[in-house]
Enzyme design. Structure first.
Site, short mmCIF file in Angstrom:
data_model
loop_
_atom_site.label_atom_id
_atom_site.label_comp_id
_atom_site.label_asym_id
_atom_site.label_seq_id
_atom_site.Cartn_x
_atom_site.Cartn_y
_atom_site.Cartn_z
N TRP A 155 -15.80 10.45 -13.27
CA TRP A 155 -14.94 10.25 -12.10
C TRP A 155 -14.39 11.56 -11.56
O TRP A 155 -14.11 11.70 -10.36
CB TRP A 155 -13.77 9.31 -12.44
N TRP A 196 2.09 1.70 -3.50
CA TRP A 196 1.06 2.29 -4.36
C TRP A 196 1.06 3.80 -4.22
O TRP A 196 0.90 4.54 -5.19
CB TRP A 196 -0.33 1.74 -3.99
N TRP A 221 -9.24 7.26 -7.97
CA TRP A 221 -10.44 7.47 -8.77
C TRP A 221 -10.27 6.93 -10.18
O TRP A 221 -11.18 6.31 -10.74
CB TRP A 221 -10.81 8.95 -8.78
N GLU A 226 0.83 -1.20 0.00
CA GLU A 226 0.00 0.00 0.00
C GLU A 226 0.87 1.26 0.00
O GLU A 226 0.56 2.25 -0.67
CB GLU A 226 -0.92 0.01 1.22
N ASN A 270 -10.67 2.73 3.26
CA ASN A 270 -10.14 2.54 1.92
C ASN A 270 -11.00 1.62 1.06
O ASN A 270 -11.24 1.89 -0.12
CB ASN A 270 -8.72 1.98 1.98
N TRP A 274 -20.11 10.13 -20.26
CA TRP A 274 -20.63 10.09 -18.90
C TRP A 274 -22.02 10.70 -18.83
O TRP A 274 -22.40 11.54 -19.65
CB TRP A 274 -19.70 10.84 -17.96
#
Length: 305
Positions: free
Chosen positions: A189, A108, A212, A105, A171, A136
């Site tokens: 998004w 990331w 996102w 993590e 999370n 969208w």
């Protein structure tokens, strides 16, 4: 009267009036966040004994599984090197998979920093250029329902209300709510990214953008567009007893553990016994997940052709 103010400050703490500069009064002092390096140290010490169980507990919002260190990493009150050192020491000692999962993590987090630096266009468009062609939906009513935790899906609503209440979101629920906005409601998004940026205490541009775009299937190494979280399945799997839901969505708190995840599927007797009138005391679902999934697949397939 500057002299009077200085005299007052000599006897008691004196904070400047920032309202004239456009700052709003908040409830940050009421939140369980101890700021500064001392707060980071205390939180790290509290997390260390739970590190071994991180891999198995981190996805359950009703459990103390996460590190809760993101706000300290965001503001630099905790060094990323110190966090990585703790994980590496535990990994070297063979103390289970929790440390390795946490290290991943942290990696990331650095990965998204690199993406932002090398591909700055992600701040306003998709990492994958072809995904800018996704058409969208422009549904303001649905967007507001999502923002306010009124979608009719209890886990989604609980997560959004947690964000509004505390400036924090678990999370796993960040992924669930992002998937719901982009894949169930079909909303851009970037609108969700901006909402999180406004409300998250631990807001970080790189991590927020990366998360996102991952959920929306527009980013680098993102989940495939056909992988769409089922909000009910996520609810039954990661909040099986509805403990998290009951905390933030008291309207459905009287439902049983199995029923709380999808109130609209229950008969009138069960709903009445729990004091629920769909559409009045608690919203009916604003979208049908199965139907929304079909529309999302078509939306992305059209963008790829």
């Amino acid at each position: 009267n500057p002299a009077g103010r200085l005299a007052a400050c000599a006897h008691e703490p004196c904070l400047p009036d920032l309202s004239a500069l456009g700052f709003e009064t908040t409830d940050l002092d009421d939140l369980p966040i101890t700021a500064g390096e001392s707060g980071a140290n205390a939180q790290l010490e509290a997390f260390a004994p739970r590190l071994d169980d991180y891999a198995t507990r981190r996805d359950y919002p009703a459990l103390a599984g996460p590190s809760y260190l993101s706000v300290h990493l965001r503001f630099g009150t905790l060094s990323i090197r110190r966090a990585a050192r703790l994980a590496w020491s535990a990994m070297s000692a063979g103390e289970g998979g929790g440390a390795e999962t946490w290290m991943n993590e942290l990696i990331w987090r650095d990965f998204y920093f690199q993406i932002l630096f090398h591909f700055p266009h992600v701040t306003h468009s998709a990492f994958r250029a072809e995904m800018d062609a996704v058409a969208w939906e422009d549904d303001e009513t649905a967007f507001q329902a999502w923002c306010e935790g009124r979608t009719g899906y209890p886990l989604v609503d609980a997560a959004m209300r947690q964000l509004l209440h505390s400036g924090y979101m678990h999370n796993r629920l960040r992924m669930v709510t992002a998937s719901f906005l982009t894949k169930d409601l079909g909303i851009d998004w970037r609108r969700g990214e901006a909402w999180f940026a406004r409300h998250l205490n631990d807001f970080d541009l790189a991590a927020n953008n990366g998360g996102w775009q991952w959920a929306a299937s527009t980013g680098c190494d993102a989940q495939p567009y056909f992988r769409i979280f089922n909000p009910v399945t996520q609810s039954t799997k990661f909040d099986p007893r509805g403990r998290f839901i009951r905390r933030y969505v008291p309207e459905v708190a009287r439902l049983g553990d199995k029923d709380i995840h999808a109130p609209w599927t229950l008969d009138a007797e069960k709903l009445s016994h729990a004091g629920i009138v769909l559409g009045q005391t608690y919203p009916a679902p604003i979208v049908d997940h199965a139907q929304a999934r079909k529309l999302t697949l078509a939306r992305f397939e059209a963008a790829r052709t």
